[in-house]
Design an enzyme around this catalytic site. Structure first.
Site, PDB file in Angstrom:
ATOM      1  N   CYS A   1      38.588 -70.788  22.026  1.00 50.20           N
ATOM      2  CA  CYS A   1      38.913 -70.091  23.283  1.00 50.20           C
ATOM      3  C   CYS A   1      38.070 -68.822  23.425  1.00 50.20           C
ATOM      4  O   CYS A   1      38.277 -67.843  22.702  1.00 50.20           O
ATOM      5  CB  CYS A   1      40.408 -69.764  23.308  1.00 50.20           C
ATOM      6  SG  CYS A   1      40.920 -68.687  24.645  1.00 50.20           S
TER       7      CYS A   1
ATOM      8  N   CYS B   1      39.949 -65.622  24.370  1.00 49.14           N
ATOM      9  CA  CYS B   1      40.735 -65.141  23.233  1.00 49.14           C
ATOM     10  C   CYS B   1      39.911 -64.191  22.366  1.00 49.14           C
ATOM     11  O   CYS B   1      40.463 -63.252  21.767  1.00 49.14           O
ATOM     12  CB  CYS B   1      41.213 -66.312  22.377  1.00 49.14           C
ATOM     13  SG  CYS B   1      42.339 -67.451  23.221  1.00 49.14           S
TER      14      CYS B   1
END
Length: 322
Positions: A79, A82
């Site tokens: 991700c 993230c």
């Protein structure tokens, strides 16, 4: 994706007041136990950011949330957002110095936790306060907005549940250590309210909260407790099936609609309670309209003025009044 904000003041059920007080008691017991074991319960700075799995979730998140708010960062290695958000949350956890703990959960390795929290996409940030899960936001967010959300979370933890944070050993220079707040002057009266609730004495609980507010009208805990205790007192002897049948059969009966709205709120159906009373205000007049309007304002106080459902209902109320 824009952050999905959520107020942390809208949880209403039959055990709301009791749960808050029990969580506060658990936090105090945990601090006392840590003090008895030595070290004053201080933790190392590295303990402010932890990796959590399904196996240790209960210990590291649920149990810890009775001492300090736990912020959960759902993330994954693949991700990209993230990789921007996670370091920011880790830095803020260190900066806030024990006012919250950051729990990082890898969704690839912990699919069950992801499903239990209803995570639809990552990064997703939740909090657990006194065992209650609260969605904070999803997706990347500006640091200023994240700080505001964290500040609100910490305030709720302190005011509702007595979570004053944890002490961090080896505080950096310039950082003020978290000091446990001394017992307040109204602790005995607030405890009397809790004991009355435990005994089913709603009138006693109401009076205990009023005793606090007579001397300290701004006491947040007492104001919240009074509103919820009065609500519980009103529904204590109601027959839910009869109340709902009366409300369905007599839409113009304001007393029936007000009673049904109380039951809606106690059952956690906040929007239903608000919508019912807004509709009642719209189709009534005179004293009946005022009765419905006042009850709606009382329920706003129970849920909390910063809850978006209250904001929406206030707007709807203004439309039918003006």
């Amino acid at each position: 994706m824009q952050p999905r904000n959520m107020s942390m003041s809208g949880v209403v059920d039959l055990a709301a007041v009791k749960a808050a007080q029990e969580a506060k008691a658990k936090a105090e017991q945990a601090r006392a136990e840590a003090a008895r074991q030595g070290g004053g319960g201080a933790v190392s700075p590295s303990s402010l950011v932890i990796d959590v799995s399904e196996a240790d979730f209960e210990r590291d998140v649920l149990q810890r949330s009775t001492e300090v708010p736990v912020v959960i960062d759902f993330w994954a290695e693949w991700c990209e957002p993230c990789k921007q958000l996670s370091p920011l949350l880790e830095r803020l956890a260190t900066e806030y110095n024990g006012r919250f703990v950051l729990a990082k959960i890898d969704v690839d390795a912990n699919q069950m936790l992801m499903q239990q929290f209803g995570v639809q996409g990552i990064p997703a940030v939740f909090a657990v306060v006194a065992g209650q899960a609260l969605p904070l936001f999803q997706g990347a967010a500006p640091e200023s907005q994240i700080r505001g959300t964290l500040d609100q979370l910490i305030q709720v933890g302190e005011e509702r549940f007595g979570l004053t944070g944890i002490t961090v050993s080896g505080d950096a220079e310039g950082d003020a250590p978290v000091v446990e707040a001394p017992a307040g002057p109204y602790d005995a009266l607030l405890e009397a309210a809790v004991q009355a609730l435990d005994a089913g004495d709603m009138a006693g609980a109401v009076q205990a909260y009023k005793n606090v507010l007579s001397d300290d009208p701004g006491n947040t805990e007492a104001k919240l407790g009074l509103g919820q205790a009065e609500l519980l007192q009103r529904v204590q002897d109601l027959d839910p099936q009869k109340v709902r049948a009366d409300a369905a059969q007599n839409p113009g009966d304001v007393r029936a609609q007000v009673a049904a709205a109380d039951l809606d709120l106690v059952g956690g159906h906040v929007e239903d309670a608000f919508g019912r009373l807004v509709d009642t205000v719209a189709r009534s007049a005179g004293d009946d309209r005022e009765t419905a309007r006042v009850r709606l304002l009382e329920l706003f106080e129970v849920v909390g003025g910063d809850d978006p459902r209250v904001t929406t209902a206030r707007t709807a109320l203004a439309r039918v009044l003006f």
